[in-house]
Design a protein around this motif. Structure first.
Motif, PDB file in Angstrom:
ATOM      1  N   ILE A 130       0.742  -1.137  -0.095  1.00  0.00           N
ATOM      2  CA  ILE A 130       0.077   0.063   0.055  1.00  0.00           C
ATOM      3  C   ILE A 130       1.034   1.262   0.004  1.00  0.00           C
ATOM      4  O   ILE A 130       0.417   2.302  -0.541  1.00  0.00           O
ATOM      5  CB  ILE A 130      -0.940  -0.072   1.001  1.00  0.00           C
ATOM      6  N   GLY A 131       1.796   1.177   0.848  1.00  0.00           N
ATOM      7  CA  GLY A 131       2.917   2.217   0.848  1.00  0.00           C
ATOM      8  C   GLY A 131       3.612   2.709  -0.642  1.00  0.00           C
ATOM      9  O   GLY A 131       3.648   3.702  -1.090  1.00  0.00           O
ATOM     10  N   LEU A 132       3.685   1.553  -1.323  1.00  0.00           N
ATOM     11  CA  LEU A 132       4.355   1.659  -2.709  1.00  0.00           C
ATOM     12  C   LEU A 132       3.389   2.159  -3.690  1.00  0.00           C
ATOM     13  O   LEU A 132       3.435   3.071  -4.445  1.00  0.00           O
ATOM     14  CB  LEU A 132       4.946   0.436  -2.963  1.00  0.00           C
ATOM     15  N   GLY A 133       2.179   1.864  -3.316  1.00  0.00           N
ATOM     16  CA  GLY A 133       1.010   2.383  -4.167  1.00  0.00           C
ATOM     17  C   GLY A 133       0.697   3.959  -3.822  1.00  0.00           C
ATOM     18  O   GLY A 133       0.518   4.580  -4.726  1.00  0.00           O
ATOM     19  N   LEU A 134       1.124   4.382  -2.770  1.00  0.00           N
ATOM     20  CA  LEU A 134       0.703   5.897  -2.381  1.00  0.00           C
ATOM     21  C   LEU A 134       1.769   6.366  -2.996  1.00  0.00           C
ATOM     22  O   LEU A 134       1.794   7.479  -3.487  1.00  0.00           O
ATOM     23  CB  LEU A 134       0.846   5.832  -0.748  1.00  0.00           C
TER      24      LEU A 134
END
Length: 150
Positions: free
Chosen positions: A17-21
């Protein structure tokens, strides 16, 4: 595996999710009007590619990107948006992780002279690789909810 607060699968989902953000922020901060109407993003990349030390990068950019700058601007901008959204919600996650890894490697090679860009793209590529091989879509994802890629 021992972890604090969350389990291993949940921490991998947090990483995904952090990579997506990170991808979503890359999309958000782009000057879309500049990219789409004035061609600023592709013009900047063309300048970088034009003075690249590797002939294959100069030639490849000239053959693939230069003839279609407007299309490539849309491809780059909306690919970053799709990667961000796909990774955040965990939809077609392995596809997004592989596509993001390839895009980061492409950016890394294109911007080989820029240390800041190298660091960002290397770290994003590493996160993609870890999230892919650890199957980070098993938790907190639409893929898991609908039974994809199990």
């Amino acid at each position: 595996m021992q972890t604090i607060w969350l389990g291993g699968a949940e921490w991998l989902a947090v990483l995904r999710i952090g990579l997506g953000l990170w991808w979503l922020e890359s999309w958000r901060h782009k000057d879309k009007k500049g990219w789409f109407e004035r061609g600023t993003g592709i013009a900047w990349a063309a300048e970088v590619a034009g003075r690249h030390r590797w002939r294959v990068v100069r030639t490849g950019f000239h053959q693939v990107v230069t003839p279609r700058p407007k299309v490539m601007a849309y491809v780059v901008v909306y690919t970053e948006l799709a990667l961000g959204l796909g990774l955040i919600v965990g939809f077609l996650t392995p596809v997004a992780l592989v596509a993001g890894l390839l895009l980061n490697l492409l950016y890394l090679v294109l911007m080989i002279h820029d240390w800041a860009e190298q660091g960002q793209n290397a770290m994003m590529a590493l996160i993609s690789l870890v999230a892919l091989f650890a199957m980070s879509w098993q938790t907190w994802s639409l893929d898991a909810a609908i039974g994809l890629f199990l």
